[in-house]
Scaffold this motif. Structure first.
Motif, short mmCIF file in Angstrom:
data_model
loop_
_atom_site.label_atom_id
_atom_site.label_comp_id
_atom_site.label_asym_id
_atom_site.label_seq_id
_atom_site.Cartn_x
_atom_site.Cartn_y
_atom_site.Cartn_z
N THR A 62 -11.08 1.21 2.27
CA THR A 62 -11.39 1.78 0.97
C THR A 62 -10.89 0.88 -0.14
OG1 THR A 62 -9.33 3.05 0.89
CG2 THR A 62 -11.25 4.14 1.86
N LYS A 63 -11.41 1.08 -1.33
CA LYS A 63 -10.93 0.33 -2.50
C LYS A 63 -9.69 1.03 -3.05
CE LYS A 63 -14.32 -2.70 -3.02
NZ LYS A 63 -14.11 -4.10 -2.97
N TYR A 64 -8.74 0.24 -3.54
CA TYR A 64 -7.50 0.83 -4.07
C TYR A 64 -7.77 1.72 -5.27
CZ TYR A 64 -4.91 -2.37 -1.08
OH TYR A 64 -4.41 -3.03 -0.01
N LYS A 65 -8.78 1.38 -6.06
CA LYS A 65 -9.06 2.20 -7.25
C LYS A 65 -9.62 3.57 -6.89
CE LYS A 65 -13.65 0.59 -8.47
NZ LYS A 65 -14.45 0.10 -9.57
N GLU A 66 -10.01 3.77 -5.62
CA GLU A 66 -10.51 5.08 -5.17
C GLU A 66 -9.38 5.98 -4.64
OE1 GLU A 66 -13.46 4.17 -2.27
OE2 GLU A 66 -14.76 3.17 -3.72
N ASP B 254 -14.64 4.06 -14.62
CA ASP B 254 -13.53 3.13 -14.66
C ASP B 254 -12.84 3.04 -16.02
OD1 ASP B 254 -13.74 2.43 -12.03
OD2 ASP B 254 -14.95 0.65 -12.40
N GLU C 212 0.83 -1.21 0.00
CA GLU C 212 0.00 0.00 0.00
C GLU C 212 0.87 1.26 0.00
OE1 GLU C 212 -2.84 -0.05 3.18
OE2 GLU C 212 -4.04 -1.64 2.23
N SER D 220 -6.85 -2.44 -9.35
CA SER D 220 -7.10 -3.51 -8.38
C SER D 220 -8.48 -3.37 -7.75
CB SER D 220 -6.03 -3.48 -7.29
OG SER D 220 -6.34 -4.42 -6.28
N GLN D 221 -9.17 -4.48 -7.60
CA GLN D 221 -10.50 -4.49 -6.98
C GLN D 221 -10.42 -4.78 -5.49
OE1 GLN D 221 -13.27 -3.63 -8.71
NE2 GLN D 221 -11.90 -3.26 -10.42
N GLU D 222 -9.21 -4.96 -4.96
CA GLU D 222 -9.04 -5.30 -3.55
C GLU D 222 -9.39 -4.13 -2.64
OE1 GLU D 222 -5.33 -7.22 -2.46
OE2 GLU D 222 -5.01 -7.70 -4.57
N THR D 223 -9.58 -4.45 -1.38
CA THR D 223 -9.87 -3.44 -0.36
C THR D 223 -8.61 -3.19 0.46
OG1 THR D 223 -12.15 -4.19 -0.26
CG2 THR D 223 -11.38 -2.87 1.58
#
Length: 187
Positions: free
Chosen positions: A182-186, A160, A60, A174-177
């Motif tokens: 929070t989501k990584y894409k945010e 997206d 991260e 990435s769709q992971e949290t």
């Protein structure tokens, strides 16, 4: 001498009851092995989640740093183009990086950050580079332009797919949290 011999036997008996001098076999009992394995499995069970948490936190931190590098380079590209855009002919050779028709100051793709732009007034074809290489997305373990999600300034932050106009912002695909929920894409 007889007292010395009995003290020696006593010391052997107290320090190691499995001594060959007393006639007992050396080794561990089954109960001792089971207890040792139970303690080790509890320790490993506690260490593995802590290690996974630590690795995720490092990834991260790398993602955060790489996003900052990319966003800083995009902004630097935009400022540099705006300062030198008084001479559009200077940037005519970079038509795959700059939309000269729309006079858009944002790069057309991430690769433009590594290709650079001409330096105004330079006679040797010198260029200003914004990145040495496109950093990797540690959450997807890939490198290059295709790893990152991109948005133009005409798109909403929640979109997206990239409209292909120019690169205004980047995000992880990435769709992971994240650890903070929070989501990584945010990011």
């Amino acid at each position: 001498m007889k007292a010395g011999l009995s003290i020696q036997r006593l010391v052997r008996w107290q320090t190691g009851r499995r001594s060959t001098a007393t006639g007992e076999q050396q080794g561990f009992t089954l109960l001792e092995l089971i207890i040792t394995l139970a303690i080790l499995s509890v320790l490993v069970g506690m260490a593995v989640p802590m290690l996974q948490h630590s690795i995720k936190r490092q990834r991260e931190e790398e993602l955060h740093a790489n996003l900052q590098k990319l966003r800083h380079a995009i902004d630097h590209f935009q400022r540099y183009y705006r300062n030198g855009s008084q001479n559009p002919a200077l940037f005519a050779l970079e038509s795959d990086c700059i939309d000269l028709q729309k006079h858009n100051a944002w790069p057309m793709k991430l690769e433009c950050l590594t290709k650079g732009l001409p330096v105004p007034g330079a006679i040797n074809g010198e260029k200003m580079y914004f990145l040495r290489e496109i950093p990797r997305d540690p959450m997807r373990k890939c490198k290059g332009e295709d790893c990152w999600g991109m948005r133009s300034s005409f798109q909403k932050p929640e979109e997206d797919s990239w409209d292909g106009e120019h690169v205004y912002d980047v995000f992880s695909k990435s769709q992971e949290t994240a650890l903070n929920g929070t989501k990584y894409k945010e990011w």
